[in-house]
Design an enzyme around this catalytic site. Structure first.
Site, PDB file in Angstrom:
ATOM      1  N   SER A   9      12.741  27.577  71.663  1.00 62.04           N
ATOM      2  CA  SER A   9      11.828  28.190  72.634  1.00 62.04           C
ATOM      3  C   SER A   9      10.932  29.176  71.905  1.00 62.04           C
ATOM      4  CB  SER A   9      12.640  28.930  73.699  1.00 62.04           C
ATOM      5  OG  SER A   9      11.800  29.799  74.422  1.00 62.04           O
TER       6      SER A   9
ATOM      7  N   TYR B  59      18.415  36.162  75.895  1.00 61.52           N
ATOM      8  CA  TYR B  59      18.088  34.741  75.770  1.00 61.52           C
ATOM      9  C   TYR B  59      17.289  34.496  74.487  1.00 61.52           C
ATOM     10  CZ  TYR B  59      15.580  30.350  76.806  1.00 61.52           C
ATOM     11  OH  TYR B  59      15.045  29.097  76.744  1.00 61.52           O
TER      12      TYR B  59
END
Lengths: 251, 449
Positions: A144, A157
């Site tokens: 990501s 995250y």
């Protein structure tokens, strides 16, 4: 086997209910893919995903897989590879967590890290060894942009994805020349269940767009894929923004 | 026996996989290599000119047969050579031309081995007159999966499964090849231009029987009224009395020139519509409208690309795909549609080749059948190419045609049976001959051969 365009005939998805993975599977089934394994925790959602892909004409099977249970990875993946070659392994599991909550609950934060990072280290290495033994195949890792530079808003995250990303890059270097190709995919904000209700970031994209980029990346044997592509430039700029300024950016 | 783990691709340089490369130097070593090739099997490989994945075997063994390259005996009276399967056609020409013999069939390169020539049942510009390669092979020695060596004679099922069988029935060790007598090493060549596809088909139909060799280069970037314009070249081995006095002193000389090797790194995107279009224009204009009896050397007529070693690198890192299909006579409409579609799509293909095949060959997976065959190269990175070639496959299969396995790297597996009617016989024979699946390749895995 993959063909001259990198299109696989068999696909193993780790995280079998991931929307990005299922969009990718649909796209690849429309090309050459005839065998799909969906690995995930047994659930009606996993069975439904298998049925939906099966309706597109692929032979779809499910296998019980839990990212958090590293000790089971060898057995679960071994079962899949024993049935035949896997041309592409798509490592797609991951959780977003709830940043505000997880900051207060370290155990919940650790779970995010264990799923996204530790689970990937273990299953990624098991998959890599199996691919190496068959002398071909791609390991596609869904990273990501959040891992590129940790933001205040979701650094738990983000840091787990940073670890995953670094692991996947290193693994790719380790496997260079073995016939196994590792591709790191860095999407920006993707509109999925996982991000539902969150304020949308700029350059938001869709699972279908990520799937398209994965197919193109397989054709080019790319090592890194950004979705959308312009994020490569944006992130390389953002990376060099001084901390004090970055902290205040509305990203 | 030396073995190293290497990345292997075909000539098109797509889809690399890793294998243990074993190079047997004796027949005993070849037997040992087959016996010890392990759970992921082995496949013989020659000079690697198959474009796709026919001589790759991911995770297993690849038997490089070019170490077995002896020419054992030449029967100069009968015109038969007995040689190892690893001997190249180039070597055979060097040895045989001075004796007044030529290989019965040569493709666009001399750098293929005799084993590969049988395994792919290669064809040349003389298919309409002479058929494919295996037709000129009375027998060969085949090392099969059980480690035994069998003499396989023409007309038997094992012969027909091996001719065009892509190396999957076993390792050919030696072969007898029937040769063609020639009086000189020069070719007498007629050249003419065809203005469009219909003109070309008419010329090929009308004149092929008068020449041993015939082939057309076709400009696939030409559009409109010029669609399918081509340069047609036909030739025969020049008889001694056609040679000028100087050439008669050494009529059988064979000295191919070689240019420098293409560099190992070539940036992608050199072959664009503009550059290829320019090349095609020049190539077409350069050819005379009509010229008869021009004397050409063997390399210039048969193997122009062999002059540039590793010319496949010109396509850059992305590699390229070669697409060759045949459609039967009576399916000219399908051929026209395909040529039109390729032209309209502006695929940057240079050196696209059209030829008229003669009688079908007995090999179960042999490619040629009576009709029209077109071969074209396209950079693999061309956007949308995968789906486009899939559409052409449908057209080809619908017309009762097929694509060439030695060049394939992307066929949809379920179309194979439609294209090759005897593929089930092939599978059955392999199941009996090689129940453990010792011989396997990436091609075999991809197409479930």
């Amino acid at each position: 086997m993959k063909d001259a365009f990198g299109l696989p005939q068999s696909l193993l998805v780790l995280g079998g209910t991931s929307e990005i993975a299922l969009a990718t599977a649909r796209r690849l089934i429309a090309r050459r893919t005839r065998t799909v394994w969906l690995a995930g925790r047994p659930s009606p959602a996993l069975e439904r995903a298998a049925r939906d892909l099966g309706a597109l004409g692929a032979d779809v099977r499910t296998v019980a897989f839990d990212a958090l249970d590293a000790e089971s990875h060898e057995t679960a993946l071994g079962k899949v590879f024993a049935e035949g070659d896997i041309d592409v392994v798509l490592l797609a599991f991951g959780v977003l967590g709830d940043q505000a909550h997880d900051e207060r609950e370290p155990l919940a934060a650790a779970r995010v890290a264990q799923t996204n990072y530790t689970g990937a280290v273990s299953s990624g290495l098991v998959a890599a060894r199996a691919l190496q033994a068959q002398g071909h195949g791609s390991l596609v890792v869904l990273s990501s942009v959040a891992g590129e530079r940790a933001r205040r808003a979701n650094f738990i995250y983000g840091s787990s994805k940073a670890g995953l990303d670094a692991f996947a890059q290193g693994l790719g270097d380790a496997l260079h020349g073995t016939g196994v190709h590792v591709m790191v995919v860095r999407p920006g904000f993707v509109r999925t269940r996982m991000t539902a209700g969150l304020p949308e970031a700029p350059l938001a994209t869709t699972p279908e767009a990520v799937a398209t980029a994965i197919e193109a990346g397989l054709r080019r044997r790319a090592e890194t894929v950004w979705v959308p592509g312009v994020l490569r430039v944006v992130m390389s700029a953002l990376r060099h923004v001084p901390r004090g300024v970055f902290r205040r950016l509305p990203v | 026996m030396p073995a190293e783990t290497v990345s292997v691709t075909g000539w098109g340089r797509t889809a690399p996989t890793t294998a243990r490369l074993i190079r047997p130097g004796t027949y005993e070593e070849a037997v040992a290599a087959v016996r010890d090739c392990g759970a992921r099997g082995g496949i013989p490989r020659g000079l690697g000119r198959a474009y796709g994945d026919a001589a790759q075997n991911a995770g297993g063994a690849v038997l490089d047969m070019t170490g077995l390259d002896r020419v054992h005996a030449i029967d100069a009276a009968e015109g038969v050579v007995l040689c190892d399967a690893g001997v190249s056609l180039h070597r055979l020409m060097e040895v045989l031309l001075p004796l007044g013999w030529f290989v019965p069939v040569t493709p666009g390169t001399r750098y293929v081995t005799v084993g590969g020539a049988i395994g792919a049942d290669i064809h040349g510009k003389n298919h309409h007159a002479s058929g494919a390669f295996a037709r000129h092979v009375p027998s060969f020695e085949l090392l099969t999966a059980d480690g035994t060596v069998r003499t396989v004679r023409q007309g038997t099922p094992l012969f027909d499964a091996t001719a065009g069988g892509m190396g999957l029935t076993g390792v050919i060790l030696t072969a007898r090849v029937r040769l063609l007598p020639v009086e000189s090493s020069l070719m007498a060549v007629d050249t003419e231009r065809a203005a469009d596809l219909d003109d070309l088909l008419a010329r090929l139909t009308g004149g092929d029987h008068r020449h041993r060799y015939s082939v057309a280069w076709i400009d696939l970037l030409a559009r409109g009224a010029a669609t399918g314009r081509a340069v047609l070249t036909r030739g025969d081995h020049a008889p001694l009395d056609a040679l000028p006095a100087r050439a008669r002193k050494a009529p059988l000389a064979f000295r191919p020139a070689r240019l420098p090797t293409a560099p190992s790194f070539v940036p992608g995107g050199l072959l664009t519509r503009t550059t290829v279009g320019l090349f095609n224009e020049l190539w077409y204009r350069r050819a005379p409208r009509t010229r008869a009896g021009e004397l050409q050397r063997i390399p210039a007529f048969f193997h122009p690309l062999d002059g540039v070693p590793h010319w496949n690198r010109v396509y850059g890192r992305g590699g390229f795909v070669q697409y060759q299909f045949v459609v039967p006579h009576g399916q000219e409409e399908a051929l026209r549609r395909i040529v039109r579609r390729v032209s309209e799509r502006r695929c940057p293909s240079f050196l696209a080749v059209l030829k008229r095949f003669g009688e079908a060959d007995p090999g179960w997976l042999s490619f040629p059948r009576p009709g029209w065959t077109l071969a074209l190269d396209v950079p693999a990175a061309l956007p949308g190419l995968a789906a486009f070639l899939d559409e052409l496959d449908e057209e080809v299969a619908g017309a009762g045609g097929r694509v060439y396995l030695a060049k394939d790297s992307r066929l949809r597996p379920d179309l194979l049976t439609a294209m090759y009617a005897r593929v089930d016989d092939f599978r059955e024979l392999r199941a009996q001959l090689d129940p453990r699946g010792v011989f396997v390749s990436d091609l075999a895995r991809r197409l479930s051969l």
